[in-house]
Enzyme design. Structure first.
Site, PDB file in Angstrom:
ATOM      1  N   TRP A 156       6.827  -0.904  -7.865  1.00  0.00           N
ATOM      2  CA  TRP A 156       7.947  -1.518  -7.145  1.00  0.00           C
ATOM      3  C   TRP A 156       9.123  -1.720  -8.106  1.00  0.00           C
ATOM      4  O   TRP A 156      10.272  -1.427  -7.754  1.00  0.00           O
ATOM      5  CB  TRP A 156       7.523  -2.856  -6.535  1.00  0.00           C
TER       6      TRP A 156
ATOM      7  N   PHE B  43       2.921  -8.717  -9.480  1.00  0.00           N
ATOM      8  CA  PHE B  43       4.095  -9.572  -9.270  1.00  0.00           C
ATOM      9  C   PHE B  43       4.393 -10.315 -10.574  1.00  0.00           C
ATOM     10  O   PHE B  43       3.476 -10.564 -11.377  1.00  0.00           O
ATOM     11  CB  PHE B  43       3.821 -10.580  -8.153  1.00  0.00           C
TER      12      PHE B  43
ATOM     13  N   LYS C 298       6.888  -6.773  10.673  1.00  0.00           N
ATOM     14  CA  LYS C 298       6.194  -6.111   9.578  1.00  0.00           C
ATOM     15  C   LYS C 298       7.133  -5.324   8.676  1.00  0.00           C
ATOM     16  O   LYS C 298       6.959  -5.234   7.472  1.00  0.00           O
ATOM     17  CB  LYS C 298       5.117  -5.175  10.137  1.00  0.00           C
TER      18      LYS C 298
ATOM     19  N   THR D 109       3.998   1.526  -0.872  1.00  0.00           N
ATOM     20  CA  THR D 109       4.731   1.535  -2.140  1.00  0.00           C
ATOM     21  C   THR D 109       3.852   2.087  -3.261  1.00  0.00           C
ATOM     22  O   THR D 109       4.296   2.918  -4.065  1.00  0.00           O
ATOM     23  CB  THR D 109       5.199   0.105  -2.480  1.00  0.00           C
TER      24      THR D 109
ATOM     25  N   PHE E 115      -3.474  -0.212   6.986  1.00  0.00           N
ATOM     26  CA  PHE E 115      -4.138  -1.504   6.794  1.00  0.00           C
ATOM     27  C   PHE E 115      -5.297  -1.389   5.794  1.00  0.00           C
ATOM     28  O   PHE E 115      -5.188  -0.676   4.810  1.00  0.00           O
ATOM     29  CB  PHE E 115      -4.575  -2.094   8.133  1.00  0.00           C
TER      30      PHE E 115
ATOM     31  N   ALA F 158      -3.109   1.517  12.487  1.00  0.00           N
ATOM     32  CA  ALA F 158      -4.561   1.668  12.346  1.00  0.00           C
ATOM     33  C   ALA F 158      -5.333   0.552  13.032  1.00  0.00           C
ATOM     34  O   ALA F 158      -6.553   0.627  13.133  1.00  0.00           O
ATOM     35  CB  ALA F 158      -4.938   1.711  10.868  1.00  0.00           C
TER      36      ALA F 158
ATOM     37  N   LYS G 225       0.826  -1.219   0.000  1.00  0.00           N
ATOM     38  CA  LYS G 225       0.000   0.000   0.000  1.00  0.00           C
ATOM     39  C   LYS G 225       0.856   1.263   0.000  1.00  0.00           C
ATOM     40  O   LYS G 225       0.603   2.181  -0.782  1.00  0.00           O
ATOM     41  CB  LYS G 225      -0.946  -0.018   1.203  1.00  0.00           C
TER      42      LYS G 225
ATOM     43  N   ARG H 298       2.431   8.126   6.840  1.00  0.00           N
ATOM     44  CA  ARG H 298       2.576   7.978   8.286  1.00  0.00           C
ATOM     45  C   ARG H 298       4.040   7.716   8.638  1.00  0.00           C
ATOM     46  O   ARG H 298       4.785   7.149   7.854  1.00  0.00           O
ATOM     47  CB  ARG H 298       1.726   6.798   8.766  1.00  0.00           C
TER      48      ARG H 298
END
Length: 558
Positions: free
Chosen positions: A412, A384, A107, A75, A303, A275, A73, A96
């Site tokens: 990415w 991907f 994480k 990224t 999230f 969150a 998210k 954030r």
């Protein structure tokens, strides 16, 4: 030749002096406070200079429920901003701040990945400009003054067993969840049960996130409820005369941090992670400032749309008047197959049956945005190499049935160029007229507001309450706190309050085990299931892989 790690990509980037980034936004030098060559704080007073400018189009980025497969998210948020800039649109991004807990845990950080990152990523993911340390210091100063007041005679007649204010540390440290302090001799304080929360779960983080100047910060800090007296009345930080000193610790922290993406897009990184147990959005000051400095402002909420996006819309937008023009919902084929029951080791294999079983999770988040909040949305598939055309076609088909387009995101691997398809769809969406429809009315009873979130956003049949939660709700309504918004503390992995239940379950109920009052922040926090405000480290924490060489170059940081 293998892929470069995130930190290797970031360390090879041609980073611009932060003053050049500030010049792109035409921020006068007197408002730019440098923290080295590549980071700066922007004086919050600058907002008063620009508040009459027209607002940029605000775009919110959210996601499905996170999985071990990864969604990307942050990224995608960064890559979308870079993509819009590549299309000639003056764009700002607001993110954030990372907490040290996830950085050293499992994480990871919150600076993006691949060729869609904010830099200097090592600084951002570690101490950055010290904001979280300042919040921790202010939190613990209040705790010290509270216990000292009791030790020095307790003129406020505080009942120690009613103390709600806990200490904090910005680390995943399960050992500190429940402690007994004040042991030793008489001069060592009053012995009582206590505990630590992670810093980002502190109410001061939420206040820091909302306050736009020093007077507002001080006033909100004064309203923090720390305990109750012998008459059952709340005792506040203002009663302890703590707000002035706390504000002194936070006077620089409330200034938004300015950095840049790998492609030189201006980025505000300020406040607000977690969150699942907090609000999960970047600071109001950073968002409002960014909205005045560009034509497009891209921001994220933590999230999925059941947590961060719900709080962004029902709390942040309601409190501030901010309104997004469009919403991006990030998903991956791999994550959807995981929701469909595929083991992580098998996610690279085409599996249309599992994908179809997992897509309902995505569709629920889409419905939350388009049908509950009434906002235009696009699904961004973070692509991907193992994704097949058949899998992508299936997602497109299911989303189009809800009237939502799908755009591929390859940020990415390709940076802003890989975000152009998504950027073009966002440019189309922001021209649609829309107005946020909130999930509940503020004047509704507390239980009605919680029930609205559980049934409309999670898809639950209803809500059950423990005896403790019922007692607290009754007390808060009697104290006049019943008209505040609700900040739900729920695990991020499932639409239910059980992290193991994936997909889009039906026939379940949510259990609220406790509810606390964050009066300074201006909301009530409902704790569901087994969610806790102090995470723990995994069996093999990421901290074991991080190192630094004799030249100060960090390695192993993602």
């Amino acid at each position: 030749m293998g892929f470069l790690s995130d930190i290797e990509i970031a360390q090879q980037a041609e980073i611009q002096p932060i003053n050049d980034i500030a010049k792109k936004l035409e921020i006068p030098e007197e408002y730019v406070e440098n923290y080295g060559r590549y980071k700066a704080k922007i004086d919050f007073r600058y907002y008063k200079e620009i508040q009459d400018r027209p607002d940029a189009k605000l775009v919110l980025v959210t996601a499905i429920n996170p999985t071990p497969a990864g969604e990307g998210k942050t990224t995608t948020t960064i890559g979308l901003a870079d993509g819009l800039n590549r299309l000639g649109k003056k764009t700002v991004v607001a993110l954030r701040e990372p907490s040290l807990g996830p950085v050293f845990g499992v994480k990871g950080g919150a600076a993006g990945g691949g060729y869609a990152q904010v830099i200097p990523m090592e600084d951002i993911n570690l101490h950055f400009t010290g904001d979280l340390h300042a919040i921790g210091a202010a939190n613990n100063l209040l705790a010290a003054m509270l216990d000292n007041h009791i030790h020095q005679g307790n003129a406020l007649r505080i009942v120690p067993k009613t103390i709600t204010w806990r200490r904090c540390v910005d680390m995943n440290d399960r050992q500190l969840r429940n402690i007994v302090d004040g042991l030793g001799n008489k001069g060592d304080g009053v012995t009582r049960q206590d505990g630590f929360d992670i810093t980002v779960a502190s109410e001061i983080m939420a206040i820091f996130w909302l306050a736009t100047d020093i007077p507002e910060l001080k006033a909100r800090l004064a309203r923090i409820v720390v305990a109750y007296n012998e008459d059952g009345a709340p005792v506040t930080a203002g009663d302890l005369n703590a707000q002035g000193a706390m504000t002194a610790l936070l006077k620089d922290a409330i200034k938004p941090n300015l950095v840049q993406t790998l492609e030189g897009t201006p980025a505000f990184v300020h406040g607000g992670p977690f969150a699942n147990i907090a609000h999960g959005c970047n600071s109001v000051t950073a968002t409002k400032m960014g909205v005045k400095l560009g034509d497009y402002m891209i921001t994220e909420a933590g999230f999925g749309a059941d947590l961060g996006a719900e709080k962004f819309l029902d709390i942040k937008c309601r409190m501030t008047g901010l309104r997004p023009s469009a919403v991006v919902i990030v998903a991956t084929v791999r994550a959807l197959k995981y929701n469909g029951g595929v083991a992580k080791a098998d996610l690279n294999n085409e599996n249309l049956e599992a994908l179809e079983a997992g897509i309902p999770n995505l569709l629920k988040h889409v419905e939350n945005i388009t049908q509950n909040f009434k906002l235009p949305a696009v699904v961004a598939i973070n692509r991907f190499p193992t994704d097949t055309e058949a899998e992508l076609a299936l997602i497109r088909k299911k989303c189009e049935e809800l009237g939502v387009n799908v755009a591929l995101s390859e940020v990415w691997a390709k940076g802003g160029k890989g975000g152009e398809e998504l950027a073009k769809e966002v440019l189309r969406l922001v021209e649609e007229k829309s107005e946020v429809n909130f999930t509940y009315d503020l004047d509704a009873p507390i239980k009605d507001k919680i029930n609205a979130i559980a049934t409309k956003i999670y898809g639950a049949d209803g809500v059950d309450y423990t005896a403790k939660a019922n007692k607290e709700i009754k007390k808060f309504e009697e104290l006049g706190f019943g008209n505040l918004p609700i900040c739900m503390a729920k695990n991020q992995y499932s639409l239910t309050d059980d992290a193991k239940v994936l997909g889009r379950p039906t026939g379940f109920r949510i259990t609220v085990r406790d509810i606390t009052a964050s009066i300074g922040a201006g909301f009530l926090v409902a704790l569901t299931g087994e969610i806790m405000k102090m995470p723990g480290l995994p069996k093999v924490p990421s901290a074991e892989k991080i190192d630094v060489d004799e030249n100060g170059v960090i390695s192993g940081l993602f």
